[in-house]
Design an enzyme around this catalytic site. Structure first.
Site, PDB file in Angstrom:
ATOM      1  N   THR A   1       0.919  -1.263  -0.024  1.00 29.87           N
ATOM      2  CA  THR A   1      -0.182   0.326  -0.387  1.00 29.87           C
ATOM      3  C   THR A   1       1.242   1.638  -0.255  1.00 29.87           C
ATOM      4  OG1 THR A   1      -1.325  -0.850   0.956  1.00 29.87           O
ATOM      5  CG2 THR A   1      -1.678   1.444   0.748  1.00 29.87           C
TER       6      THR A   1
ATOM      7  N   ARG B   1       1.133  -5.526  15.474  1.00 30.77           N
ATOM      8  CA  ARG B   1       1.079  -4.133  15.174  1.00 30.77           C
ATOM      9  C   ARG B   1      -0.055  -2.124  16.312  1.00 30.77           C
ATOM     10  NH1 ARG B   1       2.854  -5.048   9.361  1.00 30.77           N
ATOM     11  NH2 ARG B   1       1.301  -6.566   9.233  1.00 30.77           N
TER      12      ARG B   1
ATOM     13  N   CYS C   1      -2.061  -1.696   8.934  1.00 27.10           N
ATOM     14  CA  CYS C   1      -3.090  -1.141   7.853  1.00 27.10           C
ATOM     15  C   CYS C   1      -3.364   0.315   8.153  1.00 27.10           C
ATOM     16  CB  CYS C   1      -3.282  -2.733   6.968  1.00 27.10           C
ATOM     17  SG  CYS C   1      -2.071  -3.241   6.273  1.00 27.10           S
TER      18      CYS C   1
ATOM     19  N   LYS D   1      -7.254   1.326  -2.962  1.00 24.47           N
ATOM     20  CA  LYS D   1      -6.932   0.745  -1.618  1.00 24.47           C
ATOM     21  C   LYS D   1      -7.253   1.782  -0.442  1.00 24.47           C
ATOM     22  CE  LYS D   1      -4.633  -1.995   0.878  1.00 24.47           C
ATOM     23  NZ  LYS D   1      -5.740  -3.066   1.715  1.00 24.47           N
TER      24      LYS D   1
ATOM     25  N   GLU E   1      -3.654  -4.636  -2.959  1.00 24.88           N
ATOM     26  CA  GLU E   1      -4.151  -6.279  -2.041  1.00 24.88           C
ATOM     27  C   GLU E   1      -4.942  -5.434  -1.229  1.00 24.88           C
ATOM     28  OE1 GLU E   1      -3.088  -9.547  -2.358  1.00 24.88           O
ATOM     29  OE2 GLU E   1      -4.979  -9.544  -1.139  1.00 24.88           O
TER      30      GLU E   1
HETATM   31  N1  LIG Z   1      -1.128  -7.518   6.268  1.00 21.24           N
HETATM   32  C1  LIG Z   1      -2.086  -7.398   5.639  1.00 21.24           C
HETATM   33  O1  LIG Z   1      -3.140  -7.457   6.243  1.00 21.24           O
HETATM   34  C2  LIG Z   1      -1.810  -6.527   3.921  1.00 21.24           C
HETATM   35  C3  LIG Z   1      -1.353  -5.859   4.235  1.00 21.24           C
HETATM   36  N2  LIG Z   1      -1.030  -4.900   3.075  1.00 21.24           N
HETATM   37  C4  LIG Z   1      -0.012  -3.551   3.222  1.00 21.24           C
HETATM   38  O2  LIG Z   1       1.068  -5.032   2.537  1.00 21.24           O
HETATM   39  C5  LIG Z   1       2.834  -4.347   2.551  1.00 21.24           C
HETATM   40  C6  LIG Z   1       2.748  -5.227   4.159  1.00 21.24           C
HETATM   41  O3  LIG Z   1       2.515  -5.264   5.225  1.00 21.24           O
HETATM   42  P1  LIG Z   1       2.825  -6.973   5.743  1.00 21.24           P
HETATM   43  O4  LIG Z   1       2.964  -8.008   4.438  1.00 21.24           O
HETATM   44  O5  LIG Z   1       1.618  -6.765   6.699  1.00 21.24           O
HETATM   45  O6  LIG Z   1       4.173  -6.578   6.275  1.00 21.24           O
HETATM   46  P2  LIG Z   1       4.733  -7.449   7.280  1.00 21.24           P
HETATM   47  O7  LIG Z   1       5.790  -6.527   7.686  1.00 21.24           O
HETATM   48  O8  LIG Z   1       4.233  -8.956   7.737  1.00 21.24           O
HETATM   49  O9  LIG Z   1       6.523  -8.054   6.245  1.00 21.24           O
HETATM   50  C7  LIG Z   1       7.204  -7.341   5.252  1.00 21.24           C
HETATM   51  C8  LIG Z   1       7.897  -7.753   4.639  1.00 21.24           C
HETATM   52  O10 LIG Z   1       9.155  -6.981   4.045  1.00 21.24           O
HETATM   53  C9  LIG Z   1      10.259  -8.368   4.257  1.00 21.24           C
HETATM   54  N3  LIG Z   1      11.231  -6.549   3.158  1.00 21.24           N
HETATM   55  C10 LIG Z   1      11.455  -5.400   3.905  1.00 21.24           C
HETATM   56  N4  LIG Z   1      12.389  -5.009   3.219  1.00 21.24           N
HETATM   57  C11 LIG Z   1      12.832  -5.596   2.074  1.00 21.24           C
HETATM   58  C12 LIG Z   1      13.222  -6.345   0.752  1.00 21.24           C
HETATM   59  N5  LIG Z   1      14.465  -4.781   0.486  1.00 21.24           N
HETATM   60  N6  LIG Z   1      13.656  -7.446   0.582  1.00 21.24           N
HETATM   61  C13 LIG Z   1      13.089  -7.972   0.656  1.00 21.24           C
HETATM   62  N7  LIG Z   1      12.110  -8.578   1.775  1.00 21.24           N
HETATM   63  C14 LIG Z   1      11.861  -7.228   2.605  1.00 21.24           C
HETATM   64  C15 LIG Z   1      10.380  -8.107   5.838  1.00 21.24           C
HETATM   65  O11 LIG Z   1      11.752  -8.505   5.868  1.00 21.24           O
HETATM   66  C16 LIG Z   1       8.824  -8.780   5.816  1.00 21.24           C
HETATM   67  O12 LIG Z   1       9.280  -9.719   6.258  1.00 21.24           O
HETATM   68  C17 LIG Z   1       2.089  -2.671   3.484  1.00 21.24           C
HETATM   69  O13 LIG Z   1       1.670  -1.827   2.633  1.00 21.24           O
HETATM   70  C18 LIG Z   1       1.209  -2.837   3.908  1.00 21.24           C
HETATM   71  O14 LIG Z   1       0.444  -2.101   3.765  1.00 21.24           O
HETATM   72  C19 LIG Z   1      -2.235  -4.568   2.185  1.00 21.24           C
HETATM   73  C20 LIG Z   1      -3.278  -5.804   2.304  1.00 21.24           C
HETATM   74  C21 LIG Z   1      -2.995  -6.321   3.764  1.00 21.24           C
HETATM   75  O1  LIG Z   2      -4.930  -3.056   4.041  1.00 18.48           O
HETATM   76  C1  LIG Z   2      -4.792  -3.512   5.043  1.00 18.48           C
HETATM   77  O2  LIG Z   2      -4.283  -4.589   5.706  1.00 18.48           O
HETATM   78  C2  LIG Z   2      -5.888  -4.663   5.712  1.00 18.48           C
HETATM   79  O3  LIG Z   2      -6.641  -3.821   6.351  1.00 18.48           O
HETATM   80  C3  LIG Z   2      -7.448  -4.370   6.755  1.00 18.48           C
HETATM   81  O4  LIG Z   2      -7.668  -5.660   7.384  1.00 18.48           O
HETATM   82  P1  LIG Z   2      -7.326  -6.262   8.739  1.00 18.48           P
HETATM   83  O5  LIG Z   2      -6.099  -4.361   8.814  1.00 18.48           O
HETATM   84  O6  LIG Z   2      -6.313  -7.540   8.527  1.00 18.48           O
HETATM   85  O7  LIG Z   2      -8.574  -6.256   9.946  1.00 18.48           O
HETATM   86  P2  LIG Z   2      -9.651  -5.395  10.093  1.00 18.48           P
HETATM   87  O8  LIG Z   2     -10.882  -6.915   9.979  1.00 18.48           O
HETATM   88  O9  LIG Z   2     -10.100  -4.445   8.405  1.00 18.48           O
HETATM   89  O10 LIG Z   2     -10.059  -4.965  11.150  1.00 18.48           O
HETATM   90  C4  LIG Z   2      -9.510  -3.697  11.342  1.00 18.48           C
HETATM   91  C5  LIG Z   2      -9.177  -3.451  13.038  1.00 18.48           C
HETATM   92  O11 LIG Z   2     -10.721  -2.530  13.090  1.00 18.48           O
HETATM   93  C6  LIG Z   2     -11.353  -3.385  14.261  1.00 18.48           C
HETATM   94  N1  LIG Z   2     -12.545  -3.363  13.634  1.00 18.48           N
HETATM   95  C7  LIG Z   2     -13.125  -4.243  12.683  1.00 18.48           C
HETATM   96  C8  LIG Z   2     -14.402  -3.673  12.718  1.00 18.48           C
HETATM   97  C9  LIG Z   2     -15.825  -3.569  13.294  1.00 18.48           C
HETATM   98  O12 LIG Z   2     -16.536  -3.456  12.981  1.00 18.48           O
HETATM   99  N2  LIG Z   2     -15.355  -2.709  14.418  1.00 18.48           N
HETATM  100  C10 LIG Z   2     -13.451  -2.962  14.678  1.00 18.48           C
HETATM  101  O13 LIG Z   2     -13.543  -2.234  15.870  1.00 18.48           O
HETATM  102  C11 LIG Z   2     -10.518  -4.722  14.824  1.00 18.48           C
HETATM  103  O14 LIG Z   2     -10.515  -5.562  15.557  1.00 18.48           O
HETATM  104  C12 LIG Z   2      -8.929  -4.722  13.793  1.00 18.48           C
HETATM  105  O15 LIG Z   2      -8.853  -3.981  14.854  1.00 18.48           O
HETATM  106  C13 LIG Z   2      -9.038  -4.093   6.184  1.00 18.48           C
HETATM  107  O16 LIG Z   2     -10.464  -5.312   5.940  1.00 18.48           O
HETATM  108  C14 LIG Z   2      -8.164  -4.938   4.591  1.00 18.48           C
HETATM  109  O17 LIG Z   2      -9.296  -4.748   4.033  1.00 18.48           O
HETATM  110  C15 LIG Z   2      -7.488  -4.836   4.053  1.00 18.48           C
HETATM  111  O18 LIG Z   2      -6.283  -5.347   3.041  1.00 18.48           O
END
Ligand SMILES: NC(=O)C1=CN([C@@H]2O[C@H](COP(=O)(O)OP(=O)(O)OC[C@H]3O[C@@H](n4cnc5c(N)ncnc54)[C@H](O)[C@@H]3O)[C@@H](O)[C@H]2O)C=CC1
Ligand SMILES: O=C(O)[C@H]1O[C@H](OP(=O)(O)OP(=O)(O)OC[C@H]2O[C@@H](n3ccc(=O)[nH]c3=O)[C@H](O)[C@@H]2O)[C@H](O)[C@@H](O)[C@@H]1O
Length: 446
Positions: free
Chosen positions: A126, A339, A270, A214, A153
């Site tokens: 993102t 986080r 996020c 996004k 994503e």
């Molecule tokens: N966690 C989620 O549910 C979602 C996350 N996103 C977005 O996806 C991105 C990643 O989020 P997360 O997976 O949660 O973060 P995370 O912190 O769990 O994973 C990021 C990974 O990238 C690695 N990394 C950093 N620099 C690197 C490099 N130069 N080469 C290779 N690996 C490297 C880190 O060691 C780490 O394992 C963010 O932009 C977040 O906003 C989007 C949708 C859902």
């Molecule tokens: O960009 C991202 O990383 C993701 O962020 C959220 O997903 P996520 O952070 O996994 O969790 P959510 O289910 O959205 O919940 C986020 C927070 O809101 C809170 N929440 C959710 C729903 C609600 O009604 N009330 C409330 O307090 C949850 O407890 C949690 O702390 C979005 O739902 C995903 O679509 C997106 O891809």
């Protein structure tokens, strides 16, 4: 197809495993040696339902490998970028250094060039709007035939596998150069062929639209939660019950029942950082007024944590020396992610005010012990509530929602239950002899 995924955290590792499940040959690259060692051995380094099975299957099949060696991504046809974009220290904006490093790695190690076959870089992280064009310009001067697409994503933690394999929609942000945009689209279509054949809606747009989709989606979700939490403040001031209010407005199709759960607010890696980065970017673009409402969304959200601490303090007449059982410490259930967890923030504040804490969480105890070794983390709810002056449900894991108030009534010092997520039945707890406190549920238990 041969695919690389750069960054194997909550997003990237799941994406890699799901792409292998779709039949692709996938290599995950990460700089974290411990994480890569686990993943390569087929062991999930974090808690995510269904991910361990998928990971093990992919690794066993030989289609899914993980490495810290960037030279091994050389022959991938698509490089997905899944590195973190966390909030910058002391600022609202996103830290783009990991994305920039990932692009540098791709440029250096991609073998493309000799045969002129294009290699697609597909961004999933993102990012602030404008990033895709900036990165495309950088790839263009690399001398290698790169294409770039932005493919945001939308997965939720706890449902990451389901959301990746059965997405609500797929979004492609493509180059304004139509020929190159079409080439990129063909590669993504091939990659996601199975999902598209199963009917996943596809939205094709330019770069800025895809980037904005996004952050717009996350801003909308955050706004919906803060809206209902603002109503919870009104309910607290008037004796209303926000859960009934949410139920009633949710029956309206135009509003819908989802994301109207009032409580201690949203957290995670996020939503909070994405709305802040969006505001920061709007400021840079000279349109900060368009997003001033997000400042309020953030402020309402943070007030929920103050409210939870105040509620505990009121309920048990001060916190100093009191024993509090905290049920759930992750930012939501079915993950071990701490986080920006509202539950952890509240626990920290209770601790700072002299409360003694016993924290039980089905998945995050090891992570919590690493971060706050001074916190007691008993294995069971029964141990946690023994001698407690208050029990606080801060994350709605199923086992806490289903808790039997009768069975633990005899273990506590004072029967005080604080329902930080409004997931318990007040009447049931009241009838079992507890003083019940919800978040915006008024003074009545009915
Ligand atoms: N966690 C989620 O549910 C979602 C996350 N996103 C977005 O996806 C991105 C990643 O989020 P997360 O997976 O949660 O973060 P995370 O912190 O769990 O994973 C990021 C990974 O990238 C690695 N990394 C950093 N620099 C690197 C490099 N130069 N080469 C290779 N690996 C490297 C880190 O060691 C780490 O394992 C963010 O932009 C977040 O906003 C989007 C949708 C859902
Ligand atoms: O960009 C991202 O990383 C993701 O962020 C959220 O997903 P996520 O952070 O996994 O969790 P959510 O289910 O959205 O919940 C986020 C927070 O809101 C809170 N929440 C959710 C729903 C609600 O009604 N009330 C409330 O307090 C949850 O407890 C949690 O702390 C979005 O739902 C995903 O679509 C997106 O891809």
């Amino acid at each position: 197809m041969r695919i690389s995924v750069i960054g194997c955290g909550y997003l990237g590792a799941v994406h890699a495993a799901c792409m292998a499940e779709l039949g692709h040959e996938v290599i995950g690259l990460d700089v974290d040696e411990r994480k890569v060692a686990d993943l390569a051995a087929g062991v999930a380094p974090f808690h995510e339902p269904r991910f361990p099975e998928l990971l093990a299957r992919g690794v066993e099949s030989g289609r899914l490998t993980f490495t810290t060696d960037p030279s091994l991504i050389a022959d991938a046809q698509i490089h997905f970028i899944g590195v973190g974009t966390p909030q910058q220290q002391g600022r609202l904006g996103a830290d783009m250094s990991y994305v920039d490093q990932a692009i540098a790695t791709i440029i250096e190690h991609t073998a493309a060039g000799e045969d002129g076959v294009p290699v697609l870089v597909a961004g999933k992280s993102t990012v602030p709007v404008g990033t895709a064009q900036r990165l495309a310009d950088r790839l263009d001067v690399s001398g290698k035939p790169f294409l770039l697409a932005w493919n945001p994503e939308f997965l939720r933690e706890g449902y990451a596998v389901k959301d990746t394999l059965h997405p609500d929609r797929i979004v492609y942000g493509l180059s304004d150069d139509v020929a190159r945009g079409e080439q990129a689209k063909l590669l993504l279509d091939e990659c996601y062929a199975k999902l598209l054949a199963e009917g996943a809606p596809l939205v094709v747009s330019n770069y800025p639209t895809a980037e904005l989709v996004k952050v717009a989606a996350n801003s909308f979700l955050a706004t919906k939660i803060s809206f209902i939490n603002a109503m919870a403040e009104l309910c607290d001031a008037t004796g209303g019950d926000v859960t009934r209010l949410a139920e009633a407005i949710g029956y309206d199709d135009r509003i819908g029942p989802k994301f109207l759960q009032a409580g201690i607010g949203f957290g995670g890696g996020c939503l909070p950082k994405d709305i802040r980065a969006f505001m920061a970017r709007a400021g840079e673009l000279g349109v900060d007024e368009a997003l001033t409402f997000l400042r309020e969304v953030d402020a309402i959200n943070l007030r929920r944590r103050d409210r939870a601490v105040a509620l505990a303090e009121e309920a048990i007449c001060g916190l100093e020396g009191k024993r509090i059982a905290v049920l759930g410490i992750t930012f939501k259930p079915d993950t071990d992610d701490l986080r920006d967890s509202p539950a952890l923030d509240i626990a920290n504040r209770l601790w700072d005010r002299g409360a003694r804490l016993a924290i039980v969480d089905p998945a995050a105890a090891p992570r919590l012990n690493e971060r706050r070794p001074e916190f007691e983390t008993p294995a069971t709810v029964e141990e946690a509530v023994a001698g407690a002056d208050a029990v606080m449900v801060l994350t709605p894991w199923k086992e806490f929602v289903d808790l039997d108030p009768e069975s633990i009534r005899g273990l506590v010092n004072q029967p005080v239950i604080i329902d930080g997520r409004n997931v318990l039945d007040p009447r049931r707890w009241h009838d079992a002899g507890w003083r019940y406190f919800g978040m915006g549920r008024g003074v009545s238990v009915w």
